[in-house]
Design an enzyme around this catalytic site. Structure first.
Site, short mmCIF file in Angstrom:
data_model
loop_
_atom_site.label_atom_id
_atom_site.label_comp_id
_atom_site.label_asym_id
_atom_site.label_seq_id
_atom_site.Cartn_x
_atom_site.Cartn_y
_atom_site.Cartn_z
N LYS A 1 -11.16 -7.26 -3.13
CA LYS A 1 -10.17 -6.32 -3.21
C LYS A 1 -8.84 -6.81 -3.79
O LYS A 1 -8.41 -7.87 -3.47
CB LYS A 1 -9.63 -5.62 -1.79
N1 GLU Z 1 -11.56 1.65 -3.81
C1 GLU Z 1 -12.72 2.22 -3.25
C2 GLU Z 1 -13.18 1.68 -2.21
O1 GLU Z 1 -12.46 1.20 -1.38
C3 GLU Z 1 -13.65 1.93 -4.50
C4 GLU Z 1 -14.21 0.48 -4.73
C5 GLU Z 1 -14.99 0.35 -6.03
O2 GLU Z 1 -15.60 1.44 -6.62
O3 GLU Z 1 -15.28 -0.45 -6.27
O4 GLU Z 1 -14.28 1.90 -1.76
#
Ligand code: GLU
Length: 502
Positions: free
Chosen positions: A138
Site C-alpha cells: 500500500k
Molecule cells: N485500493 C483498493 C483496495 O484497497 C484496490 C487495490 C488494487 O486494486 O490493487 O483494495
C-alpha cells in the site's frame, strides 16, 4: 451465539486487558477513536492474533506473516507557486509470498506510516482470500488533493511516482499500485505514463499500475468494481439462510433499509446497484458536511450529482438534512455500509450502532474493540478483506489483460454469437414457431469485456464468501466471518511459505 465467550485465547486475554469497555461516552456525538483505542495497525494485528491463535502455525511463521516486510518513506520537493513544497509519501510492502505485490495509493492528509502498513497487511490477507496471485502492499501521500490545481497535482504525482519507480516500488512484476482514497483513473494514467517514460523499451509497461482509464490500458468495469463487489457479497450473504438468521433478519435484499457512510466511488456504486437492482432502500447517506435521511429511500444518482455540484449533501431537494452526520451512523437500519475511512465505528460509538448487518466497504472501518462489542450484540459483520475485494479482483483482470495485450472477449464474442444464432434457427425449425425477438436479442450477443469482468468478479465474490462461511459454521471456536476470513487467508499464505520450506 457468543462462541468465544468461554474461550480464553491468547488474543482475547490481550484484548480484554487493552480496552476499557465499561466507560463509553454517551453524549450522542461520535468521535474518532479515543486514545485508549489501539492504532489501525495494532487493530489489524489484534484481529490477526485472534485468528492465528486458532491455527497450528509455528510462532516463527506467525511472526513472518504478521510483520510488514518493508516501508519506504520519501520526502521530495516540488516547486509550486514560486516556492518549494516538501511532500511525504510511503510505499509499504507487507508480504512478498507472491509477486508482484499489489495495493492502492492513497492521497489524504490522514496518511501516515501506521496507516499504510495496516492497509498493506489487509492487502496481503485480501489477495489470499479472493485468490488473486499477489502479495500485499500500500502507498500513500500526505496531501490534501483539493488544495492543488490539476496541473500541480500532475507534477506532484509524477514526482512521487518517479521516486517509487526508480526503486522498483512501481513495476509490472514487482509492485503494482491502483487507486485508493483520493486517487482515481487520472492519477493512474499519470503514473503509467511516468513509468513508460522511464522504461521506454518495457513491453509490459501498462501492467505497472491498474485502475487506468479504458483508453490507457484500463479494463471495463474497474471503476464500479469495488461497489459491484459489495453488491455481489450481499447477494451471496442472502443466499445462506443460516447467515440471514445469524443476523436476525428475514427474506431477501428487497426492501432492506440501508445506511451508507461516504458516497465516494465505492459507496456510490454499492448504493446505486443495491437500490436500482436489488430493491434496497437507501434511508440515509452520511457525508463530510452532514447526512441526508429519507425513510422512503434516496435517489442515489440524483444525490451523487448534487454532491458533485454542491460539494456536500446540505440542501438536497429530498429527505431531511441532519448536520450531525455522525449521529446518523447510529440510525436504526438493516444494513450499514461504512464506505469511507478506517476507525469510524470505534469504542466511542459501537454500543449505539443500531443495525443487524455491517458490510465493510472501506478498509478497517470497525476497530478491533468495536468489533467485539458489536459481535456480542449479535451484529454480523462482513469483513473488509472480503467485502471490498472487488477492486483488487478486477485489478487482477486488468493486469492479466495488460500482460496479454488483448481485450477480454475479442477472440470469442462473435463466435459465441454465431453459435447462438445457429442454435435458435435450428430450434425454430424443429418447433415450427419463432422465438421472441426480446429473447433473441438477449441470447444472441456473446459476452464482451464488461460482461466477462462482471462474471469473473461475481464468481470470485461467491466463491470467497463460501470458503469463509464454511469455516465460520463448521468450527465452533470461530465466532465471526472476520475470524473465518483470516483463517482461510492466513492458511493460504502459510501454505505458500511452507512450500518454500519455511
Ligand atoms: N485500493 C483498493 C483496495 O484497497 C484496490 C487495490 C488494487 O486494486 O490493487 O483494495
Amino acid at each position: 451465539m457468543l462462541l468465544l465467550d468461554n474461550l480464553k485465547t491468547k488474543a482475547m486475554v490481550r484484548y480484554e486487558s487493552r480496552f476499557d469497555l465499561g466507560n463509553l461516552p454517551t453524549d450522542g456525538k461520535i468521535n474518532m477513536p479515543r486514545t485508549t483505542e489501539p492504532s489501525f495497525r495494532q487493530s489489524v494485528d489484534m484481529m490477526f492474533e485472534k485468528a492465528v491463535s486458532l491455527m497450528d502455525l509455528s510462532s516463527g511463521l506467525q511472526e513472518k506473516i504478521r510483520v510488514c516486510n518493508s516501508t519506504y518513506t520519501v520526502r521530495f520537493g516540488v516547486k509550486l507557486r514560486g516556492d518549494i513544497h516538501t511532500f511525504t509519501g510511503y510505499r509499504a510492502v507487507h508480504s512478498e509470498h507472491k509477486e508482484p505485490v499489489k495495493g492502492g495509493i492513497r492521497f489524504a492528509t490522514s496518511v501516515n506510516q501506521d496507516e499504510v502498513e495496516a492497509l498493506a497487511a489487509l492487502m496481503s490477507y485480501k489477495c489470499a482470500l479472493v485468490e488473486t496471485p499477489f502479495g500485499g502492499s500500500k502507498g500513500g501521500l500526505h496531501i490534501d488533493p483539493n488544495a492543488w490545481e490539476p496541473d500541480e497535482m500532475e507534477r506532484i504525482t509524477r514526482r512521487f511516482a518517479y521516486e517509487l519507480i526508480k526503486r522498483d516500488l512501481i513495476h509490472p512484476s514487482q509492485n503494482v499500485p491502483a487507486p485508493d482514497m483520493g486517487t482515481g483513473e487520472r492519477e493512474m494514467a499519470w503514473i503509467a505514463d511516468q513509468f513508460r517514460r522511464m522504461n521506454t523499451t518495457e513491453l509490459n509497461s501498462e501492467a505497472c499500475v491498474t485502475g487506468k482509464p479504458l483508453n490507457k490500458g484500463g479494463i471495463a468495469g474497474r471503476v464500479e468494481a469495488t461497489g459491484r463487489g459489495v453488491q455481489y457479497a450481499l447477494q451471496e450473504f442472502f443466499r445462506h439462510s443460516d447467515d440471514i438468521k445469524a443476523a436476525n433478519m428475514k427474506g431477501t435484499l428487497d426492501g432492506k433499509r440501508v445506511v451508507v457512510q461516504g458516497l465516494g466511488n465505492v459507496g456510490y456504486h454499492a448504493a446505486k446497484f443495491l437500490s436500482e437492482e436489488d430493491g434496497c432502500l437507501i434511508t440515509a447517506v452520511v457525508e463530510r458536511d452532514g447526512a441526508v435521511v429519507d425513510d422512503k429511500g434516496l435517489d442515489i444518482e440524483e444525490l451523487s450529482h448534487y454532491i458533485r455540484t454542491h460539494g456536500g449533501v446540505n440542501g438536497f431537494f429530498s429527505g431531511e438534512y441532519v448536520e450531525n452526520g455522525a449521529a446518523v451512523l447510529e440510525k436504526d437500519c438493516d444494513i450499514l455500509i461504512p464506505a469511507a475511512m478506517e476507525g469510524v465505528i470505534n469504542l466511542s460509538n459501537a454500543e449505539r450502532i443500531s443495525t443487524k448487518l455491517i458490510i465493510e466497504a472501506a478498509n478497517g472501518p470497525v476497530t478491533a474493540g468495536a468489533d467485539e462489542i458489536l459481535r456480542k450484540a449479535g451484529v454480523v459483520i462482513i469483513p473488509d478483506m472480503y467485502a471490498n475485494a472487488g477492486g483488487v479482483t478486477v485489478s487482477y483482470f486488468e493486469w492479466v489483460k495488460n500482460l496479454s495485450h488483448i481485450r477480454f472477449g475479442r477472440m470469442q464474442r462473435r463466435k459465441e454469437e454465431a453459435n447462438n444464432i445457429l442454435l435458435i434457427k435450428e430450434l425454430e425449425r424443429l418447433v415450427g414457431k419463432p422465438v421472441s425477438d426480446d429473447f433473441k436479442s438477449k441470447f444472441f450477443q456473446g459476452a464482451g469485456e464488461l460482461e466477462l469482468v462482471r462474471s469473473g468478479l461475481e464468481d470470485t465474490m461467491r466463491g470467497a464468501y463460501q470458503s469463509m462461511q464454511q469455516v465460520w459454521h463448521s468450527r465452533n471456536d470461530v465466532d465471526s466471518l472476520r475470524t473465518a476470513a483470516y483463517l482461510v487467508s492466513l492458511g493460504r499464505i502459510a501454505d505458500s511459505y511452507k512450500a518454500l520450506g519455511l
